[in-house]
Design an enzyme around this catalytic site. Structure first.
Site, PDB file in Angstrom:
ATOM      1  CG  ASN A 134      36.790  41.032  30.501  1.00  0.00           C
ATOM      2  OD1 ASN A 134      37.039  40.622  29.359  1.00  0.00           O
ATOM      3  ND2 ASN A 134      35.562  41.314  30.910  1.00  0.00           N
ATOM      4  CE  LYS A 172      35.066  44.837  30.123  1.00  0.00           C
ATOM      5  NZ  LYS A 172      34.186  45.847  30.681  1.00  0.00           N
ATOM      6  CG  HIS A 190      31.242  40.549  31.785  1.00  0.00           C
ATOM      7  ND1 HIS A 190      30.736  41.697  31.240  1.00  0.00           N
ATOM      8  CD2 HIS A 190      32.346  40.899  32.485  1.00  0.00           C
ATOM      9  CE1 HIS A 190      31.516  42.704  31.594  1.00  0.00           C
ATOM     10  NE2 HIS A 190      32.502  42.252  32.341  1.00  0.00           N
ATOM     11  CD  GLU A 211      31.081  44.721  29.072  1.00  0.00           C
ATOM     12  OE1 GLU A 211      31.867  43.948  28.517  1.00  0.00           O
ATOM     13  OE2 GLU A 211      31.463  45.651  29.824  1.00  0.00           O
ATOM     14  CD  GLU A 271      33.133  42.677  36.442  1.00  0.00           C
ATOM     15  OE1 GLU A 271      34.204  43.272  36.349  1.00  0.00           O
ATOM     16  OE2 GLU A 271      32.546  42.185  35.469  1.00  0.00           O
ATOM     17  N   GLY A 296      33.354  50.475  33.366  1.00  0.00           N
ATOM     18  CA  GLY A 296      33.726  51.376  32.275  1.00  0.00           C
ATOM     19  C   GLY A 296      33.280  52.816  32.480  1.00  0.00           C
ATOM     20  CB  SER A 353      35.914  52.069  37.462  1.00  0.00           C
ATOM     21  OG  SER A 353      35.027  52.361  36.397  1.00  0.00           O
TER      22      SER A 353
HETATM   23  P1  13P Z   1      36.327  48.258  33.645  1.00  0.00           P
HETATM   24  O1  13P Z   1      37.487  47.887  34.528  1.00  0.00           O
HETATM   25  O2  13P Z   1      36.731  48.802  32.310  1.00  0.00           O
HETATM   26  O3  13P Z   1      35.355  49.129  34.383  1.00  0.00           O
HETATM   27  O4  13P Z   1      35.564  46.885  33.315  1.00  0.00           O
HETATM   28  C1  13P Z   1      35.226  46.035  34.345  1.00  0.00           C
HETATM   29  C2  13P Z   1      34.796  44.743  33.778  1.00  0.00           C
HETATM   30  O5  13P Z   1      33.745  44.643  33.172  1.00  0.00           O
HETATM   31  C3  13P Z   1      35.697  43.595  33.927  1.00  0.00           C
HETATM   32  O6  13P Z   1      35.051  42.410  33.590  1.00  0.00           O
END
Ligand code: 13P
Length: 239
Positions: A8, A10, A91, A93, A159, A165, A202
């Site tokens: 991903n 982002k 997701h 976010e 997640e 993150g 992570s």
């Molecule tokens: P990270 O791997 O940066 O923690 O992000 C996870 C994520 O949101 C994948 O969709």
């Protein structure tokens, strides 16, 4: 069922970054895994031009409508047209920064399926919910959006929001416990298709193997660590 390992990206990367990623991305036959790249929308067709067999493309979100006067939204039918096979839905976010409500998730999933995409439906609890002992309640509420979709094909990504993150990865046992509960929910509610449950939050080359060694962790959804081709390769080939 093949394991699914997803990048991903982002809101990162412009075209020159994509080009240098694929110049350094090691090709190998994906015999036992599916790899999916989720870039920003305008990069979809560009990324697609670099993909080989076993590497697939996905959108990071889609609308619950087919088409219409919805400025800024993206139709799953266009994602399909741009070469996508997958789409992320729900997701964290989208849920927590852009305040997408759980009630619209079922409509998005159905719309994506009708467009010929496979949704990767994301669920996960916030830190305060975990600390209040509400993890499973929160996850089950999010899974309620799947009611009526018992006969369709999709995958799920667990997640935990506190792990995204932050560098704090869920312990294999904690992730595995939630995965078991998700799978129990699916079998209790009579979901017919085989559904993979991925872990995200992570994930790094140092912890991917340990996570994937749990027999109910069917793949990984990787954010930050997927931006680097060597690191993502190490994750994808860790098991
Ligand atoms: P990270 O791997 O940066 O923690 O992000 C996870 C994520 O949101 C994948 O969709």
């Amino acid at each position: 069922m093949k394991r699914l390992v997803c990048a991903n990206w982002k809101m990162y990367k412009v075209k020159s970054d994509v080009k240098s990623f694929f110049e350094r991305w090691e090709r190998y036959e994906m015999i036992d895994k599916e790899i999916v790249f989720f870039p920003q929308f305008p990069l979809l067709e560009f990324v697609k031009s670099f993909l080989t067999k076993g590497e697939k493309l996905g959108g990071q979100n889609c609308s619950d409508k087919k088409e219409g006067a919805f400025t800024g939204e993206v139709s799953p039918y266009l994602l399909k047209d741009c070469g996508c096979d997958y789409v992320l839905i729900g997701h964290s976010e989208r849920r927590h920064i852009f305040l997408e409500k759980n009630e619209i998730m079922g409509g998005k999933i159905l719309n994506a399926i009708n467009a010929g995409l496979k949704p990767l439906y994301c669920v996960g609890e916030k830190l305060e919910e975990r600390e209040a002992g509400k993890t499973i309640e929160v996850i089950f509420n999010q899974l309620d959006a799947l009611k009526g979709l018992e006969n369709v094909e999709f995958d799920i990504a667990y997640e935990p929001v506190w792990a995204i993150g932050t560098g704090k990865v869920a312990k294999k046992e904690d992730a595995s416990f939630v995965h078991t509960k998700i799978k129990e929910f699916l079998s209790k509610n009579d979901f017919k298709k085989e559904i993979r449950v991925l872990y995200g939050g992570s994930v790094k080359k140092e912890n991917a193997r340990e996570l994937l060694s749990a027999d109910n962790i069917d793949g990984l959804l990787v954010g930050g660590a997927s931006l680097d081709p060597e690191e993502f390769y190490r994750i994808a080939t860790s098991i």
